[in-house]
Write an enzyme that holds these catalytic residues in place. Structure first.
Site, PDB file in Angstrom:
ATOM      1  N   LYS A   7       0.907  -1.250   0.144  1.00  0.00           N
ATOM      2  CA  LYS A   7       0.000  -0.051   0.005  1.00  0.00           C
ATOM      3  C   LYS A   7       0.891   1.215  -0.153  1.00  0.00           C
ATOM      4  CE  LYS A   7      -3.809   1.869   2.452  1.00  0.00           C
ATOM      5  NZ  LYS A   7      -4.830   1.813   3.774  1.00  0.00           N
ATOM      6  N   SER A  65      -9.827   1.732   2.975  1.00  0.00           N
ATOM      7  CA  SER A  65      -8.985   2.410   2.033  1.00  0.00           C
ATOM      8  C   SER A  65      -7.759   1.794   1.378  1.00  0.00           C
ATOM      9  CB  SER A  65      -8.033   3.674   3.079  1.00  0.00           C
ATOM     10  OG  SER A  65      -7.423   2.653   4.022  1.00  0.00           O
ATOM     11  N   SER A  98     -10.003  -0.971   6.999  1.00  0.00           N
ATOM     12  CA  SER A  98      -9.281  -0.615   5.800  1.00  0.00           C
ATOM     13  C   SER A  98      -8.574  -1.712   5.145  1.00  0.00           C
ATOM     14  CB  SER A  98      -8.456   0.212   5.870  1.00  0.00           C
ATOM     15  OG  SER A  98      -8.891   1.717   5.830  1.00  0.00           O
TER      16      SER A  98
END
Ligand SMILES: [Mg+2]
Ligand SMILES: [Zn+2]
Lengths: 479, 104, 487
Positions: free
Chosen positions: A77, A152, A176
């Site tokens: 990420k 997210s 997330s």
């Protein structure tokens, strides 16, 4: 699925070490798959940056011998610091920023022989539940391009679902990893707070943040977690708990295991098809010897209000460092204050600004006690709910991961409605507990996740149950 | 307890955000409606509840005073927006901005 | 109302830089005058993702200081974030202790000065925090230059009660505090280098009143005497404002040392809202009570106790005792000298006289002083047994200092003999010098014989000079008196 992700990460690493598979070929295949779903192809927009040559060089430079993730492609990420690729947090304020140091989890991946394929898209600074709040465009769900992948960590979830890599790192503040895992039909684990080092994870809400792992399978997630977990002297909140590879939980008997079904997570308003899939997953555990027990976590409804005080408060503090003075975006203005304001107002997107304002407000003079202190008290009540249930013989809880399947891009405009997407996941972050989402089936062709929550540092039980659900459902989990 | 535009403007100034009129207007109604949902917290009796410790792990790990700093793989002048003679440069502090009076 | 009717009420906030090798929350070196930004890392540059980890040595030093101030050290204290934007504050917040400080409730005794001796000043709290960096406004046109070497350097902040009633008291408190900290070896305590900084809160009230007036905070104080001058100036300003019917505004005042003026800081108090909250990156600081006790037991003897011991056990008068304990290393030197020589009073006189004078004329401090106390004791022994005169002893000491600087270790007796400084008690030789002295000034001698006894000193001096200070002045005096009585 044809990419390297079709093979279990553990098998991939073994085959690379044994010379049965060529690491270079594996890495090329991962990049080829990334290209297929990239701008010229399906355009999922799941990766913000990648460097094929650097990855191939790293693959060639791997030392000899067995390594846990030898030659395994991994996606990271883009709010986790890497040396060779930018770390943008999907924000204009860090658009061209390359970190001068590397996150502990990334170093551990590299030491284990993993090859970083790319950095994945996210809601700006991990603030969102759909990956629509990225400054660099939304990510699309590989299952249905018209829908969000969740967030997210939507880019990482989509990358694993699309078969670029069997393992990806995400981060969790309120769900997330688990929620996008559920939306994309993959496995997502959020470890106990303190289980994994946060050093190099760009902070959103420090008391809630934790690096998590996506896997195509439960075992991929277990292997990824085993590599990155463990105490880090650079993170004062990381725990010195012993680390195990929970791959060993596969096939472990469930006799005597007590699984709680918290009624607050199965409200009448919940889509009955989601309830049915969760109950089917529970039934597989019962069939394997576990006892299912109805329990209550009475403060659950307060989790979202508490979370949306605490997380923005910490966010407003953590994002104060983006001031244009030392790194990242600077928008010049007439004088220092003007530079600060221009940089921050243009560098941050609307969702980030909303949360910074909210967080600044709840910490400001005269409001601290009513909001922040109160929310931290409620947080303690929520943690007590779990403690009480676990103290009464319940080993883990089974709930839906999210109240809905993946929703269409642009479908949710109201910020608070978007926040409710995390209603079943924020509790674990507030209480610091581990959680895992496993595919439980589909509704209207869209993946639904079942969530398991456990005692602090008892990821083992979660993996044991997750392996059992995965094994029992088989391909049903993706139908 | 909710927030009006003046309150939001004050908070924006504290957070060093400059918001144009319509953006401010939109944000203030959004933030206001989010805050309304927070009202649920006020109804909870927390008289005897200690706030949860901010860092949920128990022990405080102390560091020995003999470590070596983590090196920077990229020199400071390459990531600094403005740099001269070893210093980070920022716009000259204007007279009305003053010195902070609350620093160490 | 006249100025005399207004009482000054002062509390001081003292920031002390702890003497550690590395910063509070990262491994960067703490060094004065290093090239700008050379001692910075991901943590103190506040790079995205970097995290603080507390320096255990800084905790140790802070606890030492707190215990020496008689504070209660709390087993559970917290770090909070104090938010404001300024370019030398990289994170946008300072990590500081706020509602749960390390220690509370101590005091500092003001000693030495007769008028103030015995007064004790309360210490409200002692907490740990990190320093900010440095903003340089005058180096480049149109730009402020930022050096973050100092960002993250460990500090303790010591907040006094508003117990101080005059500028002189404030100065005495600061000197007593510095002396105490010096004993603990926790800081360089150098105001020029910023390792000791003082801010003052001052208000006035009608004499006899129990309530407090509105206070101002005085900053930019660069020396203890500057603190005293600034307080007097601010006191005068407040009295003038109130006397002319005005009221004091709560604000920050800056002291201009070069002009001797006080002026309001530009930024107004109240425009700050620091939004303190517990730092989630740092778990509560938990200290084992047994460890705290061990730290208390390991404290060195503190200046107050030492002064009392010097008075009681070594029979020194209070002024001497106070002067000797001012510097812990001087006091150590004195103690060793007294032990080796045996006579504390003589040892005290030598340390405060010859040794201090020698230190003043050289660059080094007592730590690098070439004459160890054991060697100096040898010199003092020579005086006591009559081998050399006090004057000659000073000469032996000077020679010894000179020689020790070049590595020699020759003892006092050997130097005295080699330099011909041993006292002459031989009667024939003394008679000869007396004869010479009388012959050189017969007129004065005649007046002495005639009864002007005060002229005796002239002849003692003359004889001493002829002897090269080697004559025993007591014997010379006896001899001259006898001659004058029976010429
Ligand atoms: Mg302070
Ligand atoms: Zn540093």
């Amino acid at each position: 699925m044809t990419g390297p992700a079709a093979v279990a990460a553990r098998e991939l690493a073994r085959a690379h070490a044994a010379g049965e598979r060529d690491v270079i070929h594996t890495v090329r295949t991962a990049f080829d798959r990334a290209d297929e779903v990239g701008p010229g192809g399906e355009n999922l927009n799941c990766l913000l940056s990648s460097d094929r040559e650097a990855a191939l060089t790293a693959a060639e430079a791997l030392p000899a011998g067995a390594l846990a993730l030898r030659g395994v492609p991994v996606v990271v990420k883009d709010n986790i610091a890497t040396l060779d690729l930018p770390t943008t947090c999907a924000s204009r304020v860090l658009e061209h920023y390359v970190s001068p140091y590397e996150a502990t989890v990334v170093r551990r991946l590299r030491d284990a022989g993993a090859i970083i394929v790319g950095k994945s898209n996210l809601d700006e600074f991990a603030m969102g539940s759909s990956t629509e709040h990225s400054a660099f465009g939304p990510t699309r769900n590989p299952v249905d391009r018209s829908r969000v992948p969740g967030g997210s960590s939507g880019g990482s979830a989509a990358a694993v679902a699309a078969g670029i890599a069997p393992i990806a790192l995400g981060s969790e503040t309120g769900g997330s990893v688990r929620q996008p895992a559920a939306f994309c039909g993959v496995v997502g684990v959020k470890p106990t707070y303190g289980r994994v080092s946060r050093f190099g994870l760009v902070a959103f809400a420090s008391s809630l943040d934790q690096v998590g792992v996506f896997g195509r399978t439960v075992d991929d997630a277990a292997l990824g977690l085993a590599v990155i977990a463990g105490h880090d002297p650079r993170d004062a909140t990381s725990a010195a708990e012993p680390v195990r590879d929970h791959g060993g939980e596969r096939g472990a008997p469930l006799r005597g295991l007590v699984v709680g079904r918290p009624r607050e997570y199965f409200a009448d308003s919940l889509d009955p098809r989601i309830v049915a899939l969760c109950d089917r997953a529970a039934e597989t555990l019962r069939a394997a010897g576990a006892e299912i027990r109805d329990v209550s976590l009475p403060h659950t409804a307060l989790a979202i209000p508490a979370y949306y005080v605490i997380a923005p408060a910490e966010c407003s503090s953590n994002l104060a460092r983006f001031d244009g003075a030392r790194y990242g975006l600077r928008v010049e203005g007439d004088g220092l204050s003007a530079m600060y304001e221009a940089t921050r107002s243009r560098g941050f997107g609307d969702e980030v600004i909303r949360r910074v304002l909210l967080g600044t407000w709840v910490l400001s003079a005269g409001y601290y006690d009513a909001y922040y202190r109160k929310a931290m008290q409620v947080r303690a009540l929520i943690a007590d709910d779990f403690d009480r249930v676990f103290a009464h013989g319940v080993d883990c809880l089974l709930t839906p991961t999210a109240p809905t399947p993946a929703f269409p891009l642009g479908a949710i405009a109201d910020p608070y409605e978007m926040y409710l997407s995390d209603v079943f996941t924020v509790t674990a972050n507030l209480a610091g507990l581990p959680g895992i989402s496993v595919p439980a089936g589909r509704v209207d062709g869209l993946p639904i996740g079942a969530q398991l929550l456990g005692r602090r540092f008892d990821e083992a039980t979660l993996f044991r149950a997750a392996f059992a659900i995965e094994a029992a459902l088989g391909e049903e989990a993706h139908r | 307890m909710t927030i009006d535009e003046a309150g939001l403007r004050r908070v924006a100034a504290l957070a060093r955000l400059r918001l144009a009129g319509d953006r401010l207007h939109a944000l203030s109604s959004q933030v206001g409606s989010i805050l309304e949902h927070m009202a649920a917290l006020q109804a909870v009796d927390t008289a005897n509840v200690p706030p949860m410790s901010a860092a949920p792990t128990a022990a405080s790990a102390l560091r020995a005073d003999d470590g070596e700093p983590l090196p920077l793989a990229i020199p400071r002048d390459r990531f600094a927006p403005a740099w001269r003679d070893g210093f980070f440069l920022v716009p000259r502090v204007a007279s009305h901005e003053g010195e902070p009076t609350g620093d160490a | 109302m006249t100025a005399g009717a207004w009482e000054m009420v002062v509390g001081l906030e003292v920031h002390v830089q702890l003497r550690t090798r590395t910063k509070t929350f990262c491994d960067c070196a703490v060094a004065f005058a290093a090239p700008p930004n050379s001692n910075t890392c991901p943590v103190c540059l506040a790079l995205p993702g970097a995290l603080p980890v507390l320096n255990g040595r800084a905790v140790e030093l802070a606890v030492r200081a707190a215990l020496a101030l008689g504070c209660t050290v709390h087993e559970d204290s917290r770090f909070a974030r104090k938010h404001y934007f300024y370019p030398d504050l990289p994170k946008g917040y300072q990590i500081s202790q706020y509602d749960r400080p390390l220690a509370t409730g101590g005091e500092v005794g003001i000693g030495g000065d007769d008028a103030l001796a015995g007064k004790r000043i309360g210490v409200t709290r002692l907490h740990m925090e990190e320093d900010a960096g440095k903003s340089v406004h005058d180096r480049f046109p149109m730009a402020t230059a930022i050096d973050l070497n100092r960002a993250g350097v460990p500090l303790i902040e010591i907040v006094s009660e508003p117990d101080l009633r005059s500028a002189r008291e404030a100065g005495a408190y600061l000197r007593a505090l510095r002396r105490l900290l010096d004993y603990l070896d926790v800081s360089d305590l150098n105001m020029e280098e910023g390792s000791l900084r003082v801010d003052a809160n001052i208000s006035i009230r009608e004499a006899g009143s129990e309530s407090f007036g509105t206070r101002t905070e005085v900053k930019n104080l660069n020396s203890f005497s500057g603190v005293e001058r600034a307080l007097d100036a601010e006191y005068a300003r407040q009295v003038a404002v109130v006397s002319s019917g005005g009221s004091i505004e709560q604000q920050t005042m800056l002291w201009d040392e070069s002009r001797g003026e006080i002026r309001p800081a530009r930024a107004k108090e109240g425009s700050h809202d620091y939004r303190y909250f517990p730092d989630p990156d740092l778990p509560p600081l938990r200290l084992d009570p047994a460890w705290i006790t061990a730290m208390r037991d390991a404290l060195p003897e503190l200046p107050d106790a030492r002064r009392l011991r010097f008075e009681r056990d070594l029979a020194l008068d209070p002024v001497d005792a106070d002067a000797l304990v001012a510097d812990p290393m001087i006091a150590d030197y004195f103690e060793s000298l007294a032990r080796n020589h045996g006579d504390a009073k003589t040892a005290a006189n030598w340390v405060m006289g010859e040794v201090r004078a020698a230190l003043k004329s050289s660059d080094g401090g007592i730590a690098t002083f070439p004459v160890p106390p054991e060697a100096l004791a040898g010199v003092l022994d020579l005086v006591r047994d009559g081998t050399v005169s006090t004057t000659a002893a000073k000469r032996v000491f000077a020679v010894m200092r000179e020689e020790r600087m070049s590595g020699s270790s020759t003892g006092a007796r050997e130097i005295a003999e080699r330099e011909g400084l041993t006292q002459v008690g031989d009667a024939d030789q003394l008679e000869q010098w007396v004869d010479d002295a009388i012959a050189a000034d017969p007129d004065t001698w005649a007046r002495l014989v005639a009864g002007e006894r005060k002229l005796l000193g002239v002849f003692v001096g003359s004889v001493m000079q002829r002897s090269g200070s080697r004559a025993d002045p007591r014997k010379v005096s006896q001899l001259l008196s006898a001659r004058a009585a029976a010429p």
